[in-house]
Design an enzyme around this catalytic site. Structure first.
Site, PDB file in Angstrom:
ATOM      1  N   CYS A 248      70.540  64.641 -52.865  1.00 58.38           N
ATOM      2  CA  CYS A 248      71.310  64.714 -54.111  1.00 58.38           C
ATOM      3  C   CYS A 248      70.942  65.933 -54.963  1.00 58.38           C
ATOM      4  O   CYS A 248      71.652  66.259 -55.916  1.00 58.38           O
ATOM      5  CB  CYS A 248      71.146  63.433 -54.907  1.00 58.38           C
ATOM      6  SG  CYS A 248      71.814  62.019 -54.010  1.00 58.38           S
TER       7      CYS A 248
ATOM      8  N   HIS B 233      73.121  64.701 -62.180  1.00 53.80           N
ATOM      9  CA  HIS B 233      73.577  64.112 -60.916  1.00 53.80           C
ATOM     10  C   HIS B 233      74.138  62.721 -61.220  1.00 53.80           C
ATOM     11  O   HIS B 233      73.597  61.989 -62.048  1.00 53.80           O
ATOM     12  CB  HIS B 233      72.393  64.022 -59.945  1.00 53.80           C
ATOM     13  CG  HIS B 233      72.702  63.229 -58.715  1.00 53.80           C
ATOM     14  ND1 HIS B 233      73.774  63.496 -57.915  1.00 53.80           N
ATOM     15  CD2 HIS B 233      72.076  62.145 -58.164  1.00 53.80           C
ATOM     16  CE1 HIS B 233      73.802  62.623 -56.917  1.00 53.80           C
ATOM     17  NE2 HIS B 233      72.784  61.790 -57.048  1.00 53.80           N
TER      18      HIS B 233
ATOM     19  N   ASN C 295      78.864  58.384 -56.142  1.00 51.79           N
ATOM     20  CA  ASN C 295      77.814  59.368 -55.830  1.00 51.79           C
ATOM     21  C   ASN C 295      78.259  60.175 -54.611  1.00 51.79           C
ATOM     22  O   ASN C 295      78.230  59.674 -53.492  1.00 51.79           O
ATOM     23  CB  ASN C 295      76.506  58.621 -55.559  1.00 51.79           C
ATOM     24  CG  ASN C 295      75.344  59.561 -55.301  1.00 51.79           C
ATOM     25  OD1 ASN C 295      75.535  60.773 -55.145  1.00 51.79           O
ATOM     26  ND2 ASN C 295      74.134  59.014 -55.235  1.00 51.79           N
TER      27      ASN C 295
HETATM   28  O1  UT7 Z   1      71.507  59.687 -55.593  1.00 51.37           O
HETATM   29  C1  UT7 Z   1      70.203  59.794 -55.147  1.00 51.37           C
HETATM   30  C2  UT7 Z   1      69.306  58.891 -55.758  1.00 51.37           C
HETATM   31  N1  UT7 Z   1      69.767  57.523 -55.788  1.00 51.37           N
HETATM   32  C3  UT7 Z   1      69.725  56.874 -56.921  1.00 51.37           C
HETATM   33  O2  UT7 Z   1      69.404  57.452 -57.915  1.00 51.37           O
HETATM   34  C4  UT7 Z   1      69.996  55.394 -56.921  1.00 51.37           C
HETATM   35  C5  UT7 Z   1      68.929  54.670 -57.691  1.00 51.37           C
HETATM   36  N2  UT7 Z   1      69.024  53.232 -57.672  1.00 51.37           N
HETATM   37  C6  UT7 Z   1      70.051  52.546 -58.248  1.00 51.37           C
HETATM   38  O3  UT7 Z   1      70.970  53.146 -58.790  1.00 51.37           O
HETATM   39  C7  UT7 Z   1      69.987  51.049 -58.276  1.00 51.37           C
HETATM   40  O4  UT7 Z   1      68.693  50.632 -57.895  1.00 51.37           O
HETATM   41  C8  UT7 Z   1      71.035  50.359 -57.345  1.00 51.37           C
HETATM   42  C9  UT7 Z   1      72.430  50.582 -57.908  1.00 51.37           C
HETATM   43  C10 UT7 Z   1      70.933  50.921 -55.954  1.00 51.37           C
HETATM   44  C11 UT7 Z   1      70.792  48.847 -57.332  1.00 51.37           C
HETATM   45  O5  UT7 Z   1      70.785  48.326 -58.654  1.00 51.37           O
HETATM   46  P1  UT7 Z   1      69.586  47.383 -59.158  1.00 51.37           P
HETATM   47  O6  UT7 Z   1      69.893  47.042 -60.540  1.00 51.37           O
HETATM   48  O7  UT7 Z   1      68.300  48.128 -58.897  1.00 51.37           O
HETATM   49  O8  UT7 Z   1      69.754  46.122 -58.256  1.00 51.37           O
HETATM   50  P2  UT7 Z   1      68.734  45.489 -57.206  1.00 51.37           P
HETATM   51  O9  UT7 Z   1      68.665  46.288 -55.971  1.00 51.37           O
HETATM   52  O10 UT7 Z   1      67.457  45.138 -57.889  1.00 51.37           O
HETATM   53  O11 UT7 Z   1      69.481  44.139 -56.910  1.00 51.37           O
HETATM   54  C12 UT7 Z   1      69.699  43.151 -57.924  1.00 51.37           C
HETATM   55  C13 UT7 Z   1      70.533  42.031 -57.350  1.00 51.37           C
HETATM   56  C14 UT7 Z   1      70.020  41.539 -55.986  1.00 51.37           C
HETATM   57  O12 UT7 Z   1      70.263  40.149 -55.919  1.00 51.37           O
HETATM   58  P3  UT7 Z   1      69.077  39.112 -56.197  1.00 51.37           P
HETATM   59  O13 UT7 Z   1      67.993  39.433 -55.203  1.00 51.37           O
HETATM   60  O14 UT7 Z   1      68.654  39.351 -57.610  1.00 51.37           O
HETATM   61  O15 UT7 Z   1      69.735  37.788 -55.983  1.00 51.37           O
HETATM   62  C15 UT7 Z   1      70.912  42.215 -55.010  1.00 51.37           C
HETATM   63  O16 UT7 Z   1      71.053  41.518 -53.803  1.00 51.37           O
HETATM   64  O17 UT7 Z   1      71.855  42.511 -57.119  1.00 51.37           O
HETATM   65  C16 UT7 Z   1      72.220  42.237 -55.770  1.00 51.37           C
HETATM   66  N3  UT7 Z   1      73.157  43.285 -55.351  1.00 51.37           N
HETATM   67  C17 UT7 Z   1      74.472  43.159 -55.493  1.00 51.37           C
HETATM   68  N4  UT7 Z   1      75.247  42.163 -55.985  1.00 51.37           N
HETATM   69  C18 UT7 Z   1      76.585  42.366 -55.994  1.00 51.37           C
HETATM   70  C19 UT7 Z   1      72.869  44.474 -54.779  1.00 51.37           C
HETATM   71  N5  UT7 Z   1      74.001  45.142 -54.541  1.00 51.37           N
HETATM   72  C20 UT7 Z   1      75.012  44.343 -54.968  1.00 51.37           C
HETATM   73  C21 UT7 Z   1      76.413  44.479 -55.002  1.00 51.37           C
HETATM   74  N6  UT7 Z   1      77.143  43.486 -55.507  1.00 51.37           N
HETATM   75  N7  UT7 Z   1      77.041  45.591 -54.544  1.00 51.37           N
END
Ligand code: UT7
Length: 330
Positions: free
Chosen positions: A116, A256, A286
């Site tokens: 990225c 970004h 992204n």
């Molecule tokens: O571009 C290069 C660098 N990349 C980034 O900068 C990305 C950085 N990371 C992020 O933007 C975020 O961490 C994500 C968008 C990838 C994920 O968001 P989060 O708030 O960190 O969610 P999480 O991974 O902690 O997941 C929270 C919950 C989980 O469920 P439980 O375990 O709490 O029941 C996931 O299974 O959200 C669930 N989840 C979803 N639910 C509905 C994960 N993806 C989804 C989804 N729809 N698409």
């Protein structure tokens, strides 16, 4: 002796026609428009459809539009630098393929892999060839066909990414505009949080790697999120301090576009109001290397000569950094 700088003199983009909405994704995996909008801020993203179409096709279309828009003879281009992590193939480089498809015959070129942060690494690299006096006309292409490495059964990644490519022309100037300064960095200890497990020399493609879905993006989102906020904000603040730029004087922060919450946190940490931050993640998701130049392309008509811009990115590797740029034209 006169100091040469690299100024951007034109920018063009290629966006695939197909729009993948949150509604459509909700039918493919267990997700919802509400979750994606609240947690990431994306509503839709573009996907390159069509047999045999790849990153170079998007890049070449952007380059052809750029040459036409700027009235540039393709024979005058000396160098093409391409930022991508989705090259058409391991080799030859996407730069070779784009030059052939766009009719550029007198240039040399190469690809840069910085995920990225690819665009800012490529912009800085290309600028140095101009600053040294070696080259006068250079094209930077930033593009990724993220759909080619996205697992559309994995809800944690498939909602995040889109496809796009942007091309920009860099030319030499002795005016006080263009790429002014940079702070770029890598830290390989971040390698386990965001990567493609197989397909390289470490783990060549095999039936087992395909069965294990190791040719798709793997991301451990939360550590990436936290590090992205601190690195993007801190390097931006340091750059502004170094050049004595106040928040009022700054025309735009161009971050970004990985997550709306990352962008908002960076803005808060820098004490910036939202009207100073370029944002289009809602419409494109992204697009990896393409996010920052896609913002610049969309805002081109609003930008004025002398505008002070801070471009900041964070990506897999880890890679990150900030470029201070003074816009060169109205
Ligand atoms: O571009 C290069 C660098 N990349 C980034 O900068 C990305 C950085 N990371 C992020 O933007 C975020 O961490 C994500 C968008 C990838 C994920 O968001 P989060 O708030 O960190 O969610 P999480 O991974 O902690 O997941 C929270 C919950 C989980 O469920 P439980 O375990 O709490 O029941 C996931 O299974 O959200 C669930 N989840 C979803 N639910 C509905 C994960 N993806 C989804 C989804 N729809 N698409």
């Amino acid at each position: 002796m006169e100091k040469f700088r690299a100024k951007i003199t034109g920018i063009e983009a290629f966006l695939p026609e197909y729009i993948l909405t949150n509604e459509e994704l909700s039918k493919m995996v267990d997700t919802s428009d509400e979750w994606i909008t609240q947690r990431v801020g994306i509503k839709e993203r573009r996907i390159l459809k069509g047999e045999g179409l790849a990153t170079s096709d998007m890049g070449a279309e952007a380059v052809k539009k750029l040459l036409k828009k700027t009235g540039t003879n393709p024979d005058s281009i000396e160098l093409i630098v391409v930022a991508t992590i989705t090259p058409d193939m391991m080799f030859p480089s996407t730069a070779c393929l784009i030059s052939e498809k766009a009719g550029i015959k007198n240039a040399w070129g190469f690809d840069i892999s910085a995920a990225c942060s690819g665009f800012i690494f490529a912009l800085q690299t290309a600028s140095q060839f101009i600053e040294s006096g070696r080259n006068k006309k250079v094209i930077v292409v930033a593009g990724d066909k993220m759909s080619s490495i996205t697992d559309y059964t994995d809800r944690s990644t498939c909602v995040l990414f889109g496809d796009a490519a942007v091309a920009m022309l860099l030319e030499v100037t002795t005016e006080d505009v263009g790429v002014i300064d940079h702070h770029l960095q890598i830290d390989g200890s971040g390698k386990d949080f965001l990567y493609l497990k197989a397909g390289g020399s470490y783990k060549p493609a095999s039936h087992a790697t395909v069965d294990a879905k190791e040719h798709f993006i793997y991301q451990d989102g939360q550590p990436v999120f936290k590090t992205a906020v601190s690195k993007m904000a801190d390097t931006s603040v340091e750059m502004m301090k170094k050049h004595g730029i106040s928040n009022e004087e700054l025309a735009w922060l161009v971050p970004h576009q990985a997550n709306m919450r990352i962008i908002e946190s960076v803005g808060r940490r820098m004490g910036l109001t939202k009207d100073k931050i370029m944002i289009n993640i809602n419409r494109y998701g992204n697009t990896t290397a393409a996010t920052i130049p896609l913002c610049l392309w969309e805002k081109e008509k609003e930008l004025k000569k002398g505008d002070k811009l801070i471009l900041s990115a964070f990506g897999g590797g880890f890679t990150w950094g900030t470029i201070y740029l003074k816009w060169a034209y109205n």
